[in-house]
Every structure is written in C-alpha cells, then in structure tokens.
Design a protein around this motif. Structure first.
Motif: not given
Length: 363
Positions: A299-304, A349-352, A358-359
């Motif tokens: 995942v690109d942290p700038r634009d997801s 993006p989400v966790d488990r 937040k990237l």
C-alpha cells in the motif's frame, strides 16, 4: 409492439449510462500488516514486564509491625507512609534522651556559675590557680556533655521517624514481604516498589547458549496483549552467575522505542536472532504468484493505492513465509484477499480488529 418498446427502453438506458459521468467506485477495506522478522531464524524466550527500578523498601530500625497502609498493586507517591512499627520503644528512648538533655543543660549552668565565681576569686587572689583551672575543666566537660546528649537526642528523634516506612519515589507496590504483628529486623525487606518510568522485560537465558548473548544485543519484543506488533529492544544487562536451581542467567531487556504500551506484570516474548541477518516475513495469506513469480500487494502510504511488488521468498513456514528480497520493514502489505485486488486500486487500510490504520508516509 412489445419488441419495439424493449428496444426503446434499452436505448434510453444506454443513453443514461453514457452521459459522460464517471461511475464512483467504493473504497473497500483491506487488512494490512508490516513485515516482521522471521521467527524461524530467531529464538523466543518468555518474559514478564517489570520496572527498570525496583528498590527494596525496609525499616531502618527493628520492631513490631503495627500497621500496613498499602496493598500490592497500590499506586503510591514519594514520601507516602506505607507501614508503621510499634512506636512505644522509640518514644520511650526519645523521652529518656530528652531528660538527659535537660540534665546536661542544668549541669552546664551550675559549672558555668562555679567557674565564673572562681574567676572572680582568682582576680582577688582568694583562690589558687589550680582551683580555678579545676572549675574551668568542669565547665568544659559539662559543655561537651551537653553537645553529646543533644546529638544522641537527634539520633533518637530520627529513629522515632524511622518507625514510619515511606515510599522512596512514585511507583506501584509490586510485592509485600511482611504482615501486621510480625517482628522485623533493621534492613529486612518489607515492600518491593516498581518505580514509575521505564519498563523492561525480565527473561532467563539458557546456560548452553550463553555465549551467544551480550549486553547491547538487539532483540524484538512481543507483548501478549498485542501479538501482531513487535517492539525493538536491546539486552541491557545479563546476570554474571546462573541461578542455582534453574541454571539460567537472568537478563533484562530494555525497549528501544520511546513509549511502549507495556504494563507491569504483562507476559511478553523476546525474540533473539541467530547469528547472521534475519529476513523479514509476511503471512502466507499475503503472498500470491503469477507465472511462477511470487508477489505481494504493498500500500502506498500517500494515497492508499496498491502496488504489485515482486519478492524472493525462502522456505515456507506453518503460517508465514520469509521474504529475502523485495520488502522493507516499513512497508504495509495486504494480508488477506489478495486474489481479488488489482494494480492502482485504492483501499482503506484496517488492522485485524477492523480499525483504520494511519500509514506514515516514507521520508
């Protein structure tokens, strides 16, 4: 007529869809993880979160414990009373010393007056010099005696204060070693205080591999409450002697990160790498392949948005696979559902636990 009506309806529908307006696509959630050191190349040691400083608190005098004011787990502040001894003996000793001070003061007044009288008589030559010297010596002795008993009174006064055990600093009571009614000696441990501040992990290192460990060696720490995160750390100290029963060496691991959500008593695992570089690893569900070339979605942290990233992997483990080339520890990788993704797709993006992640953008 029916065929004509269906034809007209189809034309109208196609015209509505082809009006030039883009069709908005929903942003789907995607579970992300960061690559972790491959556990197959590391040894894991169970440990417990402890305070960096754990002073043993004890009375400076002996006596019978009359009151216990705190329990294990209580938060205490510096100078807060924790326990008290029976004060009767120290109070009696203090009163005895106070009486000796009063007697010494009275004696000093008497010998001072006697010396002054002999001094006047000596000036009139009514007494000999030796008689005056004797009076002067008695005065000096009385003065010294008063200084002595005053010092002894100060000691007795301090000991009366020592009958109350106070916290040396802010912290949490980790252990309690005595009960009310127990007679303790001076210096006998009453409480162990876990001081506020830095937290560490206490582990035991095996005797047969002791030569592999050294102070300052980097490690990774996993808290039982957060099994999906690894915190960097280092071995801060190693006991020079093995425990007589377990034949293991006690060691302390300090966290390298600034603030770690570690609470006293939590279970933890410390991962120590074998000799050589330890590769990163990702879950098996994050890996897919096309024409024999494995890859992951980063995942690109700038634009997801997603980017297909080829990787070189090692031997597969039960639930993870080591990545020898292609990833960095700071990358965010899609951990599930990789077969339905496409290049450039935007995700949330989400966790488990389905919480938004937040990237952090790379420097």
């Amino acid at each position: 007529m029916l065929r004509h009506a269906l034809f007209v309806s189809l034309i109208v529908l196609l015209a509505a869809c082809g009006n030039g307006e883009p069709v908005e696509q929903s942003i789907r959630p995607a579970m992300v993880v960061q690559p972790q050191p491959a556990t197959e190349m590391m040894d894991a040691y169970a440990g417990e979160v402890r305070a960096r400083l754990e002073p043993e608190l004890a009375f400076r005098i002996g006596g019978k414990v009359a009151r216990r004011l705190v329990e294990v787990g209580d938060q205490v502040r510096k100078d807060q009373p924790l326990a008290e001894l029976d004060p009767q003996d120290v109070r009696l000793q203090l009163e005895a010393m106070r009486a000796q001070v009063a007697a010494a003061e009275a004696n000093l007044q008497l010998v001072r007056a006697e010396r002054d009288r002999y001094k006047t008589l000596l000036a009139r030559q009514l007494v000999s010099r030796s008689q005056y010297d004797n009076a002067e010596n008695l005065y000096r002795s009385g003065e010294a005696r008063l200084k002595q008993v005053r010092a002894e009174f100060d000691v007795a006064s301090n000991q009366a204060g020592y009958a109350v055990l106070r916290a040396s600093q802010d912290g949490v009571i980790a252990r309690r070693m005595v009960e009310v009614g127990q007679v303790v000696a001076a210096g006998q441990t009453v409480f162990i205080l876990a001081a506020d501040g830095e937290r560490e992990v206490s582990i035991s290192l095996p005797e047969q591999a002791f030569e592999r460990f050294k102070v300052g060696q980097p490690v990774a720490v996993e808290l039982w409450s957060q099994p999906d995160r690894r915190f960097p750390g280092r071995i801060r100290e190693i006991s020079p002697a093995a425990d007589s029963q377990s034949r293991t060496f006690a060691a302390r691991v300090a966290f390298s990160a600034g603030k770690v959500p570690a609470e006293l008593g939590q279970s933890a695992r410390v991962f120590i790498a074998h000799n050589g570089e330890v590769p990163l690893s990702v879950p098996l569900s994050a890996l897919t392949a096309e024409q024999g070339q494995p890859y992951v979605w980063v995942v690109d942290p700038r634009d997801s948005t997603l980017k297909r990233t080829p990787v070189r992997v090692g031997a597969y483990a039960e639930s993870s696979v080591p990545v020898l080339e292609g990833l960095q520890a700071s990358d965010w990788v899609i951990a599930a559902g990789v077969q339905v993704l496409r290049e450039g797709q935007r995700v949330r993006p989400v966790d488990r636990a389905n919480r938004t992640v937040k990237l952090a953008a790379k420097e």
